[in-house]
Design a protein around this motif. Structure first.
Motif, PDB file in Angstrom:
ATOM      1  N   PRO A   1      47.226  82.349  48.240  1.00 17.74           N
ATOM      2  CA  PRO A   1      46.038  82.598  47.410  1.00 17.74           C
ATOM      3  C   PRO A   1      45.716  81.468  46.445  1.00 17.74           C
ATOM      4  O   PRO A   1      44.539  81.228  46.146  1.00 17.74           O
ATOM      5  N   LEU A   2      46.725  80.764  45.943  1.00 14.39           N
ATOM      6  CA  LEU A   2      46.452  79.645  45.037  1.00 14.39           C
ATOM      7  C   LEU A   2      45.722  78.522  45.763  1.00 14.39           C
ATOM      8  O   LEU A   2      44.787  77.919  45.225  1.00 14.39           O
ATOM      9  N   LEU A   3      46.130  78.258  47.004  1.00 14.92           N
ATOM     10  CA  LEU A   3      45.445  77.244  47.800  1.00 14.92           C
ATOM     11  C   LEU A   3      44.031  77.709  48.125  1.00 14.92           C
ATOM     12  O   LEU A   3      43.083  76.919  48.091  1.00 14.92           O
ATOM     13  N   GLY A   4      43.879  78.991  48.429  1.00 11.45           N
ATOM     14  CA  GLY A   4      42.549  79.525  48.707  1.00 11.45           C
ATOM     15  C   GLY A   4      41.619  79.377  47.527  1.00 11.45           C
ATOM     16  O   GLY A   4      40.450  78.988  47.676  1.00 11.45           O
ATOM     17  N   ALA A   5      42.115  79.677  46.331  1.00 10.59           N
ATOM     18  CA  ALA A   5      41.285  79.541  45.119  1.00 10.59           C
ATOM     19  C   ALA A   5      40.894  78.092  44.881  1.00 10.59           C
ATOM     20  O   ALA A   5      39.765  77.796  44.467  1.00 10.59           O
ATOM     21  N   ALA A   6      41.830  77.175  45.165  1.00 12.03           N
ATOM     22  CA  ALA A   6      41.531  75.751  44.993  1.00 12.03           C
ATOM     23  C   ALA A   6      40.465  75.297  45.980  1.00 12.03           C
ATOM     24  O   ALA A   6      39.540  74.560  45.616  1.00 12.03           O
ATOM     25  N   LEU A   7      40.579  75.721  47.226  1.00 10.85           N
ATOM     26  CA  LEU A   7      39.574  75.367  48.232  1.00 10.85           C
ATOM     27  C   LEU A   7      38.200  75.912  47.839  1.00 10.85           C
ATOM     28  O   LEU A   7      37.184  75.221  47.972  1.00 10.85           O
ATOM     29  N   ALA A   8      38.181  77.140  47.343  1.00 12.60           N
ATOM     30  CA  ALA A   8      36.906  77.761  46.963  1.00 12.60           C
ATOM     31  C   ALA A   8      36.237  77.020  45.819  1.00 12.60           C
ATOM     32  O   ALA A   8      35.005  77.019  45.700  1.00 12.60           O
ATOM     33  N   ALA A   9      37.038  76.376  44.980  1.00 11.08           N
ATOM     34  CA  ALA A   9      36.486  75.685  43.808  1.00 11.08           C
ATOM     35  C   ALA A   9      35.944  74.301  44.128  1.00 11.08           C
ATOM     36  O   ALA A   9      35.262  73.697  43.289  1.00 11.08           O
ATOM     37  N   LEU A  10      36.233  73.793  45.309  1.00 12.20           N
ATOM     38  CA  LEU A  10      35.780  72.447  45.673  1.00 12.20           C
ATOM     39  C   LEU A  10      34.360  72.489  46.223  1.00 12.20           C
ATOM     40  O   LEU A  10      34.034  73.351  47.045  1.00 12.20           O
ATOM     41  N   PRO A  11      33.516  71.551  45.837  1.00 13.90           N
ATOM     42  CA  PRO A  11      32.143  71.523  46.344  1.00 13.90           C
ATOM     43  C   PRO A  11      32.079  70.939  47.754  1.00 13.90           C
ATOM     44  O   PRO A  11      32.859  70.052  48.096  1.00 13.90           O
ATOM     45  N   GLY A  12      31.155  71.436  48.565  1.00  9.45           N
ATOM     46  CA  GLY A  12      30.953  70.854  49.884  1.00  9.45           C
ATOM     47  C   GLY A  12      31.712  71.581  50.980  1.00  9.45           C
ATOM     48  O   GLY A  12      32.273  72.656  50.784  1.00  9.45           O
ATOM     49  N   GLN A  13      31.739  70.955  52.167  1.00  8.04           N
ATOM     50  CA  GLN A  13      32.363  71.598  53.313  1.00  8.04           C
ATOM     51  C   GLN A  13      33.843  71.264  53.413  1.00  8.04           C
ATOM     52  O   GLN A  13      34.288  70.210  52.970  1.00  8.04           O
ATOM     53  N   LYS A  14      34.593  72.205  53.986  1.00  4.32           N
ATOM     54  CA  LYS A  14      36.018  72.020  54.228  1.00  4.32           C
ATOM     55  C   LYS A  14      36.261  72.138  55.730  1.00  4.32           C
ATOM     56  O   LYS A  14      35.804  73.093  56.364  1.00  4.32           O
ATOM     57  N   LEU A  15      36.938  71.138  56.272  1.00  2.00           N
ATOM     58  CA  LEU A  15      37.129  71.034  57.715  1.00  2.00           C
ATOM     59  C   LEU A  15      38.585  70.765  58.044  1.00  2.00           C
ATOM     60  O   LEU A  15      39.318  70.183  57.243  1.00  2.00           O
ATOM     61  N   ILE A  16      38.993  71.186  59.226  1.00  5.36           N
ATOM     62  CA  ILE A  16      40.335  70.898  59.731  1.00  5.36           C
ATOM     63  C   ILE A  16      40.218  69.914  60.877  1.00  5.36           C
ATOM     64  O   ILE A  16      39.405  70.096  61.789  1.00  5.36           O
ATOM     65  N   LEU A  17      41.025  68.862  60.835  1.00  3.61           N
ATOM     66  CA  LEU A  17      41.101  67.859  61.897  1.00  3.61           C
ATOM     67  C   LEU A  17      42.552  67.830  62.368  1.00  3.61           C
ATOM     68  O   LEU A  17      43.430  67.342  61.661  1.00  3.61           O
ATOM     69  N   THR A  18      42.802  68.378  63.551  1.00  6.62           N
ATOM     70  CA  THR A  18      44.170  68.576  64.002  1.00  6.62           C
ATOM     71  C   THR A  18      44.389  68.070  65.423  1.00  6.62           C
ATOM     72  O   THR A  18      43.473  68.111  66.252  1.00  6.62           O
ATOM     73  N   ASN A  19      45.604  67.629  65.689  1.00  2.00           N
ATOM     74  CA  ASN A  19      46.005  67.285  67.059  1.00  2.00           C
ATOM     75  C   ASN A  19      46.447  68.517  67.834  1.00  2.00           C
ATOM     76  O   ASN A  19      46.850  68.402  68.988  1.00  2.00           O
ATOM     77  N   GLY A  20      46.389  69.673  67.200  1.00  3.91           N
ATOM     78  CA  GLY A  20      46.678  70.927  67.865  1.00  3.91           C
ATOM     79  C   GLY A  20      45.407  71.561  68.410  1.00  3.91           C
ATOM     80  O   GLY A  20      44.367  70.910  68.535  1.00  3.91           O
ATOM     81  N   SER A  21      45.486  72.846  68.696  1.00  3.03           N
ATOM     82  CA  SER A  21      44.355  73.569  69.279  1.00  3.03           C
ATOM     83  C   SER A  21      43.685  74.460  68.239  1.00  3.03           C
ATOM     84  O   SER A  21      44.264  74.794  67.202  1.00  3.03           O
ATOM     85  N   VAL A  22      42.455  74.879  68.536  1.00  2.49           N
ATOM     86  CA  VAL A  22      41.754  75.825  67.670  1.00  2.49           C
ATOM     87  C   VAL A  22      42.552  77.118  67.566  1.00  2.49           C
ATOM     88  O   VAL A  22      42.677  77.708  66.480  1.00  2.49           O
ATOM     89  N   ALA A  23      43.104  77.585  68.684  1.00  3.36           N
ATOM     90  CA  ALA A  23      43.875  78.829  68.673  1.00  3.36           C
ATOM     91  C   ALA A  23      45.045  78.741  67.697  1.00  3.36           C
ATOM     92  O   ALA A  23      45.310  79.682  66.937  1.00  3.36           O
ATOM     93  N   HIS A  24      45.747  77.614  67.716  1.00  2.81           N
ATOM     94  CA  HIS A  24      46.869  77.427  66.797  1.00  2.81           C
ATOM     95  C   HIS A  24      46.360  77.351  65.354  1.00  2.81           C
ATOM     96  O   HIS A  24      46.954  77.949  64.443  1.00  2.81           O
ATOM     97  N   ALA A  25      45.261  76.644  65.124  1.00  2.44           N
ATOM     98  CA  ALA A  25      44.689  76.545  63.780  1.00  2.44           C
ATOM     99  C   ALA A  25      44.277  77.910  63.258  1.00  2.44           C
ATOM    100  O   ALA A  25      44.488  78.233  62.077  1.00  2.44           O
ATOM    101  N   GLU A  26      43.686  78.728  64.123  1.00  2.00           N
ATOM    102  CA  GLU A  26      43.270  80.065  63.701  1.00  2.00           C
ATOM    103  C   GLU A  26      44.471  80.941  63.372  1.00  2.00           C
ATOM    104  O   GLU A  26      44.430  81.738  62.423  1.00  2.00           O
ATOM    105  N   ALA A  27      45.561  80.792  64.135  1.00  2.00           N
ATOM    106  CA  ALA A  27      46.772  81.562  63.845  1.00  2.00           C
ATOM    107  C   ALA A  27      47.351  81.169  62.487  1.00  2.00           C
ATOM    108  O   ALA A  27      47.766  82.020  61.696  1.00  2.00           O
ATOM    109  N   VAL A  28      47.365  79.865  62.205  1.00  2.00           N
ATOM    110  CA  VAL A  28      47.919  79.366  60.942  1.00  2.00           C
ATOM    111  C   VAL A  28      47.041  79.778  59.760  1.00  2.00           C
ATOM    112  O   VAL A  28      47.539  80.330  58.764  1.00  2.00           O
TER     113      VAL A  28
END
Length: 241
Positions: A103-130
């Motif tokens: 939740p602390l990381l979530g609150a920090a992300l919510a406070a940042l302006p603009g878009q938040k994106l994930i760039l991973t060498n893994g898969s979308v399925a793995h990213a969604e699980a995490v």
């Protein structure tokens, strides 16, 4: 917030950032949870069967290809004709339960302006699980995975360029958060503010020596072992402007 000073030079800041780009594994969740050891084991299992070699040889090839090609999968594709979709499905079939809500990381992300994106060498399925386990899925505007990269992994320059084009990101107004210094070289060259996320020094983490190198390299603007605290600090500074 534990932050390790970057090299003695003018580090890029966050005042104009409106795109926040995050690696996934060992970045959005702490390295000491050791999910990567599960993926490592699954890779060795797959390579043993795929190539018909012993586990020692499979592990040697796995690590050699990882360092040389960016991912073990890429080396197996180039040298042995691997089916990447089948491989990814197998190696990401792991127990995600060590990941707890953040939740602390979530609150920090919510406070940042603009878009938040994930760039991973893994898969979308793995990213969604995490991100699902972290309770952060709703904070992200998109995931650029290895399929979107046409199976060309970071740190290849074309992967970052494809990502920037896909999501309409201006690299001079973006920040990249990564746990591998080598994956921040190209982002920095493109104009992004770079942040190296390191393991908590108080926790034991099994990583190869080269994976932990680079915190003093010229392309690293900032280093932190506390991502949530670091982001809260950025958000607070932006609010005070």
């Amino acid at each position: 917030m534990l932050t390790i000073p970057a090299p003695a030079r003018a580090a890029r800041g966050f005042a104009d950032v409106d795109a926040w780009v995050f690696d996934l594994d060992n970045t959005l969740y702490p390295a000491h949870l050791d999910l990567w050891s599960q993926i490592d084991e699954r890779m060795t299992d797959y390579i043993t069967g795929f190539l018909g070699v012993g586990r020692d040889e499979a592990f040697r090839l796995q690590k050699d290809y990882y360092r040389r090609f960016g991912t073990s999968m890429r080396g197996l594709m180039i040298n042995h004709g691997l089916d990447p979709a089948e491989f990814l499905h197998f190696v990401h079939d792991i127990d995600h339960s060590p990941i707890e809500p953040a939740p602390l990381l979530g609150a920090a992300l919510a406070a940042l302006p603009g878009q938040k994106l994930i760039l991973t060498n893994g898969s979308v399925a793995h990213a969604e699980a995490v991100t699902g386990r972290l309770g952060l899925s709703h904070h992200f505007d998109g995931v650029f995975d290895i399929f979107a990269a046409d199976f060309v992994p970071k740190p290849n320059p074309e992967t970052y360029l494809r990502f920037l084009d896909r999501h309409g990101v201006d690299p001079t107004r973006a920040a990249m958060f990564e746990d591998l210094a080598r994956n921040l070289t190209v982002p920095h060259e493109l104009g992004m503010t770079t942040v190296l996320v390191t393991p908590d020094a108080a926790r034991e983490v099994e990583r190869e020596a080269w994976e932990l190198e680079g915190r003093a390299d010229p392309h690293i603007d900032h280093v932190t072992s506390d991502l949530a605290g670091f982001l809260h600090g950025i958000a607070a500074a932006l609010t005070r402007r």
